[in-house]
Motif scaffolding. Structure first.
Motif, PDB file in Angstrom:
ATOM      1  N   VAL A   4       0.868  -1.177   0.000  1.00 38.64           N
ATOM      2  CA  VAL A   4       0.000   0.000   0.000  1.00 38.64           C
ATOM      3  C   VAL A   4       0.901   1.222   0.000  1.00 38.64           C
ATOM      4  O   VAL A   4       1.874   1.281   0.759  1.00 38.64           O
ATOM      5  CB  VAL A   4      -0.896   0.022   1.260  1.00 38.64           C
ATOM      6  N   GLU A   5       0.595   2.185  -0.855  1.00 41.03           N
ATOM      7  CA  GLU A   5       1.355   3.432  -0.879  1.00 41.03           C
ATOM      8  C   GLU A   5       0.429   4.581  -0.500  1.00 41.03           C
ATOM      9  O   GLU A   5      -0.703   4.658  -0.976  1.00 41.03           O
ATOM     10  CB  GLU A   5       1.956   3.671  -2.265  1.00 41.03           C
ATOM     11  N   ILE A   6       0.930   5.445   0.364  1.00 40.11           N
ATOM     12  CA  ILE A   6       0.167   6.607   0.829  1.00 40.11           C
ATOM     13  C   ILE A   6       0.979   7.852   0.506  1.00 40.11           C
ATOM     14  O   ILE A   6       2.157   7.940   0.867  1.00 40.11           O
ATOM     15  CB  ILE A   6      -0.073   6.526   2.357  1.00 40.11           C
ATOM     16  N   GLU A   7       0.375   8.802  -0.181  1.00 42.38           N
ATOM     17  CA  GLU A   7       1.060  10.044  -0.508  1.00 42.38           C
ATOM     18  C   GLU A   7       1.090  10.960   0.710  1.00 42.38           C
ATOM     19  O   GLU A   7       0.109  11.060   1.445  1.00 42.38           O
ATOM     20  CB  GLU A   7       0.344  10.770  -1.654  1.00 42.38           C
ATOM     21  N   ARG A   8       2.217  11.602   0.953  1.00 43.72           N
ATOM     22  CA  ARG A   8       2.334  12.632   1.984  1.00 43.72           C
ATOM     23  C   ARG A   8       2.188  13.968   1.288  1.00 43.72           C
ATOM     24  O   ARG A   8       2.831  14.232   0.285  1.00 43.72           O
ATOM     25  CB  ARG A   8       3.695  12.565   2.684  1.00 43.72           C
ATOM     26  N   ASN A   9       1.333  14.823   1.802  1.00 47.53           N
ATOM     27  CA  ASN A   9       1.079  16.130   1.206  1.00 47.53           C
ATOM     28  C   ASN A   9       2.036  17.152   1.830  1.00 47.53           C
ATOM     29  O   ASN A   9       1.653  17.896   2.734  1.00 47.53           O
ATOM     30  CB  ASN A   9      -0.384  16.530   1.415  1.00 47.53           C
ATOM     31  N   LEU A  10       3.271  17.158   1.358  1.00 50.48           N
ATOM     32  CA  LEU A  10       4.302  18.049   1.879  1.00 50.48           C
ATOM     33  C   LEU A  10       4.798  18.961   0.756  1.00 50.48           C
ATOM     34  O   LEU A  10       4.888  18.535  -0.395  1.00 50.48           O
ATOM     35  CB  LEU A  10       5.489  17.242   2.418  1.00 50.48           C
ATOM     36  N   ASN A  11       5.115  20.186   1.113  1.00 52.34           N
ATOM     37  CA  ASN A  11       5.730  21.107   0.161  1.00 52.34           C
ATOM     38  C   ASN A  11       7.236  21.056   0.380  1.00 52.34           C
ATOM     39  O   ASN A  11       7.745  21.621   1.340  1.00 52.34           O
ATOM     40  CB  ASN A  11       5.205  22.530   0.365  1.00 52.34           C
ATOM     41  N   VAL A  12       7.923  20.358  -0.514  1.00 49.61           N
ATOM     42  CA  VAL A  12       9.358  20.124  -0.372  1.00 49.61           C
ATOM     43  C   VAL A  12      10.067  20.577  -1.643  1.00 49.61           C
ATOM     44  O   VAL A  12       9.565  20.382  -2.747  1.00 49.61           O
ATOM     45  CB  VAL A  12       9.633  18.618  -0.131  1.00 49.61           C
ATOM     46  N   THR A  13      11.243  21.168  -1.431  1.00 48.92           N
ATOM     47  CA  THR A  13      12.118  21.437  -2.564  1.00 48.92           C
ATOM     48  C   THR A  13      13.418  20.659  -2.368  1.00 48.92           C
ATOM     49  O   THR A  13      13.858  20.432  -1.240  1.00 48.92           O
ATOM     50  CB  THR A  13      12.453  22.936  -2.714  1.00 48.92           C
ATOM     51  N   ILE A  14      13.981  20.221  -3.482  1.00 47.26           N
ATOM     52  CA  ILE A  14      15.290  19.581  -3.504  1.00 47.26           C
ATOM     53  C   ILE A  14      16.146  20.412  -4.446  1.00 47.26           C
ATOM     54  O   ILE A  14      15.781  20.602  -5.605  1.00 47.26           O
ATOM     55  CB  ILE A  14      15.197  18.114  -3.979  1.00 47.26           C
ATOM     56  N   GLN A  15      17.231  20.947  -3.924  1.00 48.76           N
ATOM     57  CA  GLN A  15      18.077  21.874  -4.650  1.00 48.76           C
ATOM     58  C   GLN A  15      17.269  23.047  -5.197  1.00 48.76           C
ATOM     59  O   GLN A  15      17.487  23.499  -6.317  1.00 48.76           O
ATOM     60  CB  GLN A  15      18.839  21.186  -5.777  1.00 48.76           C
ATOM     61  N   GLY A  16      16.316  23.522  -4.399  1.00 46.03           N
ATOM     62  CA  GLY A  16      15.514  24.674  -4.791  1.00 46.03           C
ATOM     63  C   GLY A  16      14.389  24.389  -5.767  1.00 46.03           C
ATOM     64  O   GLY A  16      13.635  25.291  -6.124  1.00 46.03           O
ATOM     65  N   ARG A  17      14.230  23.126  -6.173  1.00 43.67           N
ATOM     66  CA  ARG A  17      13.185  22.764  -7.128  1.00 43.67           C
ATOM     67  C   ARG A  17      12.080  22.008  -6.426  1.00 43.67           C
ATOM     68  O   ARG A  17      12.356  21.085  -5.655  1.00 43.67           O
ATOM     69  CB  ARG A  17      13.756  21.869  -8.248  1.00 43.67           C
ATOM     70  N   PRO A  18      10.817  22.337  -6.674  1.00 38.28           N
ATOM     71  CA  PRO A  18       9.714  21.594  -6.046  1.00 38.28           C
ATOM     72  C   PRO A  18       9.776  20.116  -6.427  1.00 38.28           C
ATOM     73  O   PRO A  18      10.124  19.770  -7.554  1.00 38.28           O
ATOM     74  CB  PRO A  18       8.457  22.232  -6.635  1.00 38.28           C
TER      75      PRO A  18
ATOM     76  N   ILE B 195       3.831   0.557   2.765  1.00 31.77           N
ATOM     77  CA  ILE B 195       3.733  -0.559   3.696  1.00 31.77           C
ATOM     78  C   ILE B 195       3.542  -1.821   2.863  1.00 31.77           C
ATOM     79  O   ILE B 195       2.745  -1.833   1.921  1.00 31.77           O
ATOM     80  CB  ILE B 195       2.511  -0.392   4.643  1.00 31.77           C
ATOM     81  N   SER B 196       4.272  -2.888   3.217  1.00 39.64           N
ATOM     82  CA  SER B 196       4.062  -4.148   2.516  1.00 39.64           C
ATOM     83  C   SER B 196       3.918  -5.286   3.517  1.00 39.64           C
ATOM     84  O   SER B 196       4.490  -5.252   4.601  1.00 39.64           O
ATOM     85  CB  SER B 196       5.203  -4.444   1.533  1.00 39.64           C
ATOM     86  N   PHE B 197       3.106  -6.249   3.109  1.00 40.48           N
ATOM     87  CA  PHE B 197       2.825  -7.451   3.895  1.00 40.48           C
ATOM     88  C   PHE B 197       3.165  -8.641   3.010  1.00 40.48           C
ATOM     89  O   PHE B 197       2.605  -8.775   1.937  1.00 40.48           O
ATOM     90  CB  PHE B 197       1.351  -7.511   4.298  1.00 40.48           C
ATOM     91  N   GLU B 198       4.076  -9.488   3.467  1.00 48.14           N
ATOM     92  CA  GLU B 198       4.474 -10.638   2.656  1.00 48.14           C
ATOM     93  C   GLU B 198       3.636 -11.859   3.027  1.00 48.14           C
ATOM     94  O   GLU B 198       2.775 -11.794   3.901  1.00 48.14           O
ATOM     95  CB  GLU B 198       5.969 -10.856   2.795  1.00 48.14           C
ATOM     96  N   SER B 199       3.862 -12.964   2.373  1.00 49.10           N
ATOM     97  CA  SER B 199       3.043 -14.169   2.541  1.00 49.10           C
ATOM     98  C   SER B 199       2.890 -14.573   4.010  1.00 49.10           C
ATOM     99  O   SER B 199       3.840 -14.495   4.796  1.00 49.10           O
ATOM    100  CB  SER B 199       3.661 -15.330   1.772  1.00 49.10           C
ATOM    101  N   LEU B 200       1.695 -15.033   4.346  1.00 51.96           N
ATOM    102  CA  LEU B 200       1.419 -15.504   5.707  1.00 51.96           C
ATOM    103  C   LEU B 200       2.033 -16.877   5.932  1.00 51.96           C
ATOM    104  O   LEU B 200       2.030 -17.718   5.039  1.00 51.96           O
ATOM    105  CB  LEU B 200      -0.088 -15.610   5.932  1.00 51.96           C
TER     106      LEU B 200
END
Length: 110
Positions: A9-23, A32-37
């Motif tokens: 399952v992937e969940i997006e985080r709603n953050l305003n982040v720049t890397i090297q000044g670029r959004p 999150i991952s769940f492997e075989s039972l």
């Protein structure tokens, strides 16, 4: 050979982040991952999330209180604003137990 399955399952985080000044939005998620039972209903459960520096203490405290292993805390990128890190965590237990414990920790993330 037994069939091996993974549910993630992937969940997006709603953050305003720049890397090297670029959004940037591409790496701002939790997964999150769940492997075989196994025959007892336990699975290898793995998690990773981008986390703001100020969120780390409370997030880790909840995971540790719930018996979740913290396997790594590190950066992926330099020159981020705000400073972001990535935390990895894991357990072997029924997936729903892991999901409930991690959901409790996710409640403190903004």
């Amino acid at each position: 050979m037994d069939e091996f399955k993974v549910c993630s399952v992937e969940i997006e985080r709603n953050l305003n982040v720049t890397i090297q000044g670029r959004p940037s939005r591409g790496e701002l998620h939790a997964e999150i991952s769940f492997e075989s039972l196994d025959y007892e209903g336990n699975a290898l459960n793995l998690g990773e999330t981008v986390i703001l520096e100020e969120e780390i203490p409370a997030f880790i405290n909840i995971l540790v209180k719930n018996g979740i292993i913290i396997s790594a805390l590190h950066n992926h990128w330099l020159y981020t604003e705000p400073k972001i890190l990535y935390i990895h965590f894991q357990s072997v237990e029924p997936p729903l137990n892991f999901a409930r414990k991690v959901a409790e920790a996710f409640k403190i993330l903004r």
